[in-house]
Write an enzyme that holds these catalytic residues in place. Structure first.
Site, PDB file in Angstrom:
ATOM      1  N   THR A  10      29.012  27.350  48.179  1.00 11.98           N
ATOM      2  CA  THR A  10      30.053  26.431  47.721  1.00 11.98           C
ATOM      3  C   THR A  10      31.235  26.345  48.677  1.00 11.98           C
ATOM      4  OG1 THR A  10      31.176  28.175  46.472  1.00 11.98           O
ATOM      5  CG2 THR A  10      29.471  26.908  45.314  1.00 11.98           C
ATOM      6  N   CYS A  32      37.062  33.606  46.084  1.00  7.28           N
ATOM      7  CA  CYS A  32      37.555  34.016  44.772  1.00  7.28           C
ATOM      8  C   CYS A  32      38.105  35.438  44.819  1.00  7.28           C
ATOM      9  CB  CYS A  32      36.433  33.991  43.729  1.00  7.28           C
ATOM     10  SG  CYS A  32      35.608  32.403  43.527  1.00  7.28           S
ATOM     11  N   ARG A  61      37.699  27.510  50.792  1.00  2.00           N
ATOM     12  CA  ARG A  61      38.801  26.995  49.992  1.00  2.00           C
ATOM     13  C   ARG A  61      39.033  27.905  48.785  1.00  2.00           C
ATOM     14  NH1 ARG A  61      35.296  22.880  50.352  1.00  2.00           N
ATOM     15  NH2 ARG A  61      34.999  22.877  48.087  1.00  2.00           N
ATOM     16  N   CYS A  96      39.485  29.141  45.079  1.00  2.71           N
ATOM     17  CA  CYS A  96      38.913  28.785  43.778  1.00  2.71           C
ATOM     18  C   CYS A  96      40.005  28.229  42.865  1.00  2.71           C
ATOM     19  CB  CYS A  96      38.280  30.028  43.152  1.00  2.71           C
ATOM     20  SG  CYS A  96      37.671  29.784  41.471  1.00  2.71           S
ATOM     21  N   CYS A 128      40.269  30.989  39.458  1.00  2.51           N
ATOM     22  CA  CYS A 128      40.888  32.324  39.524  1.00  2.51           C
ATOM     23  C   CYS A 128      42.092  32.390  40.441  1.00  2.51           C
ATOM     24  CB  CYS A 128      39.861  33.376  39.929  1.00  2.51           C
ATOM     25  SG  CYS A 128      39.300  33.264  41.653  1.00  2.51           S
ATOM     26  N   ASP A 134      65.658  68.473  43.056  1.00  4.37           N
ATOM     27  CA  ASP A 134      66.278  67.674  42.006  1.00  4.37           C
ATOM     28  C   ASP A 134      66.372  68.481  40.713  1.00  4.37           C
ATOM     29  OD1 ASP A 134      66.970  64.745  41.039  1.00  4.37           O
ATOM     30  OD2 ASP A 134      65.587  65.586  39.553  1.00  4.37           O
TER      31      ASP A 134
END
Length: 498
Positions: free
Chosen positions: A40, A44, A73, A75, A78, A448
């Site tokens: 695709t 993601c 590119r 998603c 998400c 401390d």
């Protein structure tokens, strides 16, 4: 379930572990690596809610910039560009980690790669080579990815015209802005804005954002500490939010941060929108939102004394700062005095030397004064013992003339050595600055009083040397162990204000 412990730099090269994380949709790995789908051409975060692709179609990258550079590119489901940042950059002090902190602080956009190199003391070639080797992208590509995310935030949360957004996000031209947004998100800027729900309310003059984090997050010591030590006029707790003024590269701002179950609600009011990515970065850093609480808590649980404290309230963060020099000055003002007295000393300094700001929504009045503004102050006006006046004025002088520089790019050990060489700086002051200003996750405070008291109550050694030896098993997370030990006390720093 994928194993969240032992995660280290270069996880994207461990294919089997990455595949397990994606198949289990494990949000703990968001920001550690990114999954790119070969079929695709989309990338993601590991926790993407869509059906995971076949493992043969997955490839993995160490950064969103590397995915974009490889032609993938983001998603639309998400939104991987909004993942929490990698914990690596806040738990390491090497060149790559320091460079990443500077890039997040907008240095490449303001000063270019030569400016980044100059701050780090390396050549541009060395920095580009190391970033490319570890992150799969050079400083320009990493800065470009950040600009794209800033543009998306402005498109979706403001009514600014696109030309103003392009300028505010750091793009050199409208065409570059349009091309980058389309390339990264597969949508034009106007299409991104058109996807917003019809009932979206955009308030002029401010931006409402969600700051993600890795669960769990315990807000009590984080916001409790910030609220209990708040300097009047600069910081306040109001209506369930911690609010403070921000001194930023192009102007100033006010941040309002409200704890939530799965994100921190962040409302920013900025005098110059170009400061948006820096303001976000500094708020995330102050709240330690890029920490990996699972790995930290798992390590601390190996100690049977700490385990019940961790199990009772896991996910404690280290409350940090938005300005390293400011915190160092406040640490000196707070030497050997109560929290209330330290706030009083700092408030007097702010009223006398701070830069006024307007805050129609609350009681903030000033920016904390810069060292340069304090360089000419009369030591006699400080209501401090003479030796502490000398400590304070020496620190101011060294910060003002850049003999000492404290910033996100600081080398932790070098800064420690420089601070220890100053009059009046002992181990406690140096390590509290290392922990809360410089971000060293292994800073420890064995001298401390609160730590020694907690150690005694828990049956741990209470002398500094013996406690330091006992704490060796807590490394490299001793700063987080400090938060769990402090939490055994009933001091206001450990509780959310009512």
């Amino acid at each position: 379930m994928a194993d969240a412990g032992g995660m280290r730099n270069g996880m994207h090269t461990d294919r089997e572990r990455c595949v397990r994380a994606v198949q289990s949709k494990d949000a703990r790995f968001d920001g550690w690596f990114f999954t790119a789908v070969l079929t695709t051409r989309i990338y993601c975060r590991p926790s993407c809610p869509v059906v995971p692709p076949k493992s043969a179609n997955m490839t993995f990258f160490p950064s969103a910039a590397a995915c974009q550079q490889a032609g993938f590119r983001a998603c639309k489901r998400c939104r991987p560009d909004t993942s929490p940042g990698s914990p690596e950059w806040n738990q390491r002090a090497d060149l790559v980690a320091r460079a990443m902190r500077l890039i997040a602080d907008g240095v490449v956009d303001r000063e270019g790669v030569p400016g980044l190199a100059a701050r780090l003391g390396y050549s541009t070639r060395q920095i580009e080579r190391q970033l490319l080797a570890e992150l799969g992208a050079g400083p320009l590509a990493l800065a470009r990815a950040q600009r794209a995310q800033t543009a998306r935030l402005l498109i979706e949360t403001t009514a600014l015209p696109m030309a103003e957004i392009a300028f505010a996000a750091g793009f050199s031209s409208i065409r570059t802005f349009n091309d980058t947004v389309r390339e990264v998100f597969a949508l034009s800027p106007s299409e991104l804005r058109g996807r917003l729900p019809k009932n979206t309310v955009i308030t002029p003059g401010s931006l409402s954002l969600r700051l993600p984090f890795r669960a769990p997050l315990n807000p009590e010591n984080l916001f409790g500490h910030l609220a209990a030590t708040a300097v009047p006029g600069v910081e306040e707790w109001r209506d369930g939010a911690f609010r403070r003024t921000l001194r930023l590269p192009y102007g100033h701002g006010i941040a309002a941060l409200t704890p939530g179950t799965d994100h921190i609600a962040c409302r920013l009011t900025l005098s110059d929108m170009r400061d948006l990515p820096v303001a976000i970065s500094r708020c995330r850093r102050m709240l330690d939102l890029d920490a990996d609480p699972v790995a930290i808590d798992d390590q601390l649980r190996t100690d049977p004394v700490l385990a019940p404290l961790v199990d009772k309230a896991p996910g404690r963060r280290v409350p940090r700062t938005v300005d390293e020099a400011e915190f160092a000055l406040r640490a000196v003002l707070g030497q050997q005095v109560s929290t209330a007295a330290a706030r009083t000393h700092a408030a007097r300094l702010v009223t006398a030397h701070g830069e006024p700001v307007e805050d129609p929504e609350g009681g903030l009045t000033h920016l904390f004064p810069e060292p340069e503004a304090l360089a000419a102050l009369d030591p006699e006006t400080l209501a401090l013992p003479r030796t502490r006046r000398t400590t304070f004025t020496t620190l101011v002088s060294q910060l003002a003339d850049r003999t000492l520089h404290l910033g996100v790019e600081s080398d932790w050990e070098e800064s420690r050595a420089r601070l220890l060489s100053l009059p009046g700086f002992g181990p406690w002051t140096v390590d509290v600055i290392a922990m809360r200003a410089l971000g060293d996750p292994d800073a420890f405070l064995p001298t401390d009083l609160g730590i020694r008291r907690a150690a005694q109550e828990l049956g741990l050694p209470s002398t500094p040397a013996a406690l330091t030896a006992r704490a060796a098993t807590w490394r490299p997370w001793r700063a987080y162990a400090v938060q769990y030990l402090w939490a055994t006390d009933s001091h206001p720093i450990n509780f959310l204000p009512v």
